[in-house]
Design a protein around this motif. Structure first.
Motif, PDB file in Angstrom:
ATOM      1  N   THR A  99       0.856  -1.130   0.130  1.00  0.00           N
ATOM      2  CA  THR A  99      -0.043   0.064   0.134  1.00  0.00           C
ATOM      3  C   THR A  99       0.767   1.080   0.045  1.00  0.00           C
ATOM      4  O   THR A  99       2.005   1.139   0.303  1.00  0.00           O
ATOM      5  N   TRP A 100       0.470   2.355  -0.535  1.00  0.00           N
ATOM      6  CA  TRP A 100       1.340   3.382  -0.785  1.00  0.00           C
ATOM      7  C   TRP A 100       0.412   4.816  -0.852  1.00  0.00           C
ATOM      8  O   TRP A 100      -0.764   4.577  -1.089  1.00  0.00           O
ATOM      9  N   CYS A 101       0.962   5.717  -0.313  1.00  0.00           N
ATOM     10  CA  CYS A 101       0.444   7.020  -0.238  1.00  0.00           C
ATOM     11  C   CYS A 101       1.345   8.172  -0.469  1.00  0.00           C
ATOM     12  O   CYS A 101       2.645   8.210   0.408  1.00  0.00           O
ATOM     13  N   HIS A 102       1.127   9.290  -1.195  1.00  0.00           N
ATOM     14  CA  HIS A 102       2.079  10.417  -1.526  1.00  0.00           C
ATOM     15  C   HIS A 102       1.785  11.345  -0.237  1.00  0.00           C
ATOM     16  O   HIS A 102       0.380  11.439   0.289  1.00  0.00           O
ATOM     17  N   PHE A 103       2.567  12.196   0.315  1.00  0.00           N
ATOM     18  CA  PHE A 103       2.505  13.175   1.187  1.00  0.00           C
ATOM     19  C   PHE A 103       3.250  14.305   0.645  1.00  0.00           C
ATOM     20  O   PHE A 103       4.540  14.325   0.169  1.00  0.00           O
ATOM     21  N   ARG A 104       3.121  15.722   1.289  1.00  0.00           N
ATOM     22  CA  ARG A 104       3.928  16.832   1.048  1.00  0.00           C
ATOM     23  C   ARG A 104       4.936  16.855   2.378  1.00  0.00           C
ATOM     24  O   ARG A 104       4.088  16.987   3.344  1.00  0.00           O
ATOM     25  N   GLY A 105       6.140  17.011   2.221  1.00  0.00           N
ATOM     26  CA  GLY A 105       6.829  17.275   3.133  1.00  0.00           C
ATOM     27  C   GLY A 105       6.802  18.991   3.775  1.00  0.00           C
ATOM     28  O   GLY A 105       6.318  19.621   2.781  1.00  0.00           O
ATOM     29  N   PRO A 106       7.759  19.040   4.706  1.00  0.00           N
ATOM     30  CA  PRO A 106       7.552  20.543   5.155  1.00  0.00           C
ATOM     31  C   PRO A 106       8.345  21.478   4.124  1.00  0.00           C
ATOM     32  O   PRO A 106       8.206  22.628   4.401  1.00  0.00           O
ATOM     33  N   ASP A 107       9.166  20.819   3.488  1.00  0.00           N
ATOM     34  CA  ASP A 107      10.030  21.441   2.514  1.00  0.00           C
ATOM     35  C   ASP A 107       8.995  21.811   1.170  1.00  0.00           C
ATOM     36  O   ASP A 107       9.471  22.134   0.127  1.00  0.00           O
ATOM     37  N   GLY A 108       7.958  21.311   1.096  1.00  0.00           N
ATOM     38  CA  GLY A 108       7.160  21.465  -0.273  1.00  0.00           C
ATOM     39  C   GLY A 108       7.025  20.462  -1.019  1.00  0.00           C
ATOM     40  O   GLY A 108       6.355  20.160  -2.083  1.00  0.00           O
ATOM     41  N   ASN A 109       8.218  19.567  -0.965  1.00  0.00           N
ATOM     42  CA  ASN A 109       8.602  18.362  -1.931  1.00  0.00           C
ATOM     43  C   ASN A 109       7.457  17.393  -1.699  1.00  0.00           C
ATOM     44  O   ASN A 109       6.971  17.224  -0.400  1.00  0.00           O
ATOM     45  N   VAL A 110       7.229  16.452  -2.674  1.00  0.00           N
ATOM     46  CA  VAL A 110       6.412  15.214  -2.408  1.00  0.00           C
ATOM     47  C   VAL A 110       7.231  14.103  -2.329  1.00  0.00           C
ATOM     48  O   VAL A 110       8.130  13.771  -2.781  1.00  0.00           O
ATOM     49  N   TYR A 111       6.621  13.273  -1.328  1.00  0.00           N
ATOM     50  CA  TYR A 111       7.406  11.990  -0.725  1.00  0.00           C
ATOM     51  C   TYR A 111       6.224  11.074  -0.873  1.00  0.00           C
ATOM     52  O   TYR A 111       4.954  11.341  -0.938  1.00  0.00           O
ATOM     53  N   GLU A 112       6.761   9.609  -0.736  1.00  0.00           N
ATOM     54  CA  GLU A 112       5.750   8.525  -0.464  1.00  0.00           C
ATOM     55  C   GLU A 112       6.300   7.690   0.624  1.00  0.00           C
ATOM     56  O   GLU A 112       7.299   7.391   0.797  1.00  0.00           O
ATOM     57  N   ILE A 113       5.289   7.051   1.241  1.00  0.00           N
ATOM     58  CA  ILE A 113       5.416   5.793   2.053  1.00  0.00           C
ATOM     59  C   ILE A 113       4.862   4.524   1.146  1.00  0.00           C
ATOM     60  O   ILE A 113       3.892   4.842   0.629  1.00  0.00           O
ATOM     61  N   LEU A 114       5.349   3.455   1.438  1.00  0.00           N
ATOM     62  CA  LEU A 114       4.945   2.338   1.002  1.00  0.00           C
ATOM     63  C   LEU A 114       5.350   1.243   1.731  1.00  0.00           C
ATOM     64  O   LEU A 114       6.420   1.071   2.322  1.00  0.00           O
ATOM     65  N   GLY A 115       4.268   0.300   1.867  1.00  0.00           N
ATOM     66  CA  GLY A 115       4.512  -0.854   2.861  1.00  0.00           C
ATOM     67  C   GLY A 115       3.274  -1.769   2.976  1.00  0.00           C
ATOM     68  O   GLY A 115       2.331  -1.510   2.263  1.00  0.00           O
ATOM     69  N   PRO A 116       3.469  -2.979   3.782  1.00  0.00           N
ATOM     70  CA  PRO A 116       2.496  -3.987   3.930  1.00  0.00           C
ATOM     71  C   PRO A 116       1.150  -3.001   4.909  1.00  0.00           C
ATOM     72  O   PRO A 116       1.745  -2.363   5.704  1.00  0.00           O
ATOM     73  N   SER A 117       0.160  -3.381   4.549  1.00  0.00           N
ATOM     74  CA  SER A 117      -1.023  -2.844   5.436  1.00  0.00           C
ATOM     75  C   SER A 117      -2.092  -3.741   5.254  1.00  0.00           C
ATOM     76  O   SER A 117      -2.720  -4.045   4.520  1.00  0.00           O
ATOM     77  N   MET A 118      -2.482  -3.994   6.555  1.00  0.00           N
ATOM     78  CA  MET A 118      -3.752  -4.797   6.766  1.00  0.00           C
ATOM     79  C   MET A 118      -5.017  -3.993   6.517  1.00  0.00           C
ATOM     80  O   MET A 118      -5.756  -4.530   5.986  1.00  0.00           O
ATOM     81  N   GLU A 119      -5.187  -2.753   6.962  1.00  0.00           N
ATOM     82  CA  GLU A 119      -6.422  -1.991   6.824  1.00  0.00           C
ATOM     83  C   GLU A 119      -6.536  -1.655   5.570  1.00  0.00           C
ATOM     84  O   GLU A 119      -7.708  -2.037   4.880  1.00  0.00           O
TER      85      GLU A 119
END
Length: 127
Positions: A99-119
């Protein structure tokens, strides 16, 4: 939150052809997909995706590379980032394994987390 590694990088660029040549021809990365406007490269332990500036699906990317952090537990990492006030860009997506989702860091750049997700795996399977 346990961040395991940087596993993915994506970039949306007006220099798609030049980046394709640099990563594939010069650096010798293995091309795994080459469609008009998008080229994917695989490494031993990660992936790079290069999108042409006309790619609207990734229009939210900033001017620099977007990196994906592999986390041990997506749900835990997302909760911790939300608690810290991080702005997520859209809802999580899942392929049934990761599972993955993008997010905006405090520097304004876009990042992503991805990993296993039961939910999110359960939610995607139910749809």
């Amino acid at each position: 939150m346990h961040v395991k590694r940087i596993i993915w990088m994506g970039v949306r660029t007006s220099a798609h052809g030049a980046m394709r040549e640099l990563l594939g021809d010069v650096m010798g990365l293995r091309m795994s997909r080459d469609d008009p406007g998008v080229t994917w490269f695989e490494m031993d332990d990660g992936e790079i995706q290069v999108y042409d500036e006309t790619d609207l699906e990734h229009a939210f990317f900033g001017p620099g590379p977007t990196v994906g952090f592999e986390v041990a537990d997506f749900d835990e990492a997302r909760r911790e980032l939300l608690a810290a006030g991080v702005e997520f860009l859209g809802e999580p997506q899942s392929d049934g394994t990761m599972t993955w989702c993008h997010f905006r860091g405090p520097d304004g750049n876009v990042y992503e987390i991805l990993g296993p997700s039961m939910e999110w795996h359960v939610r995607e399977t139910a749809l």
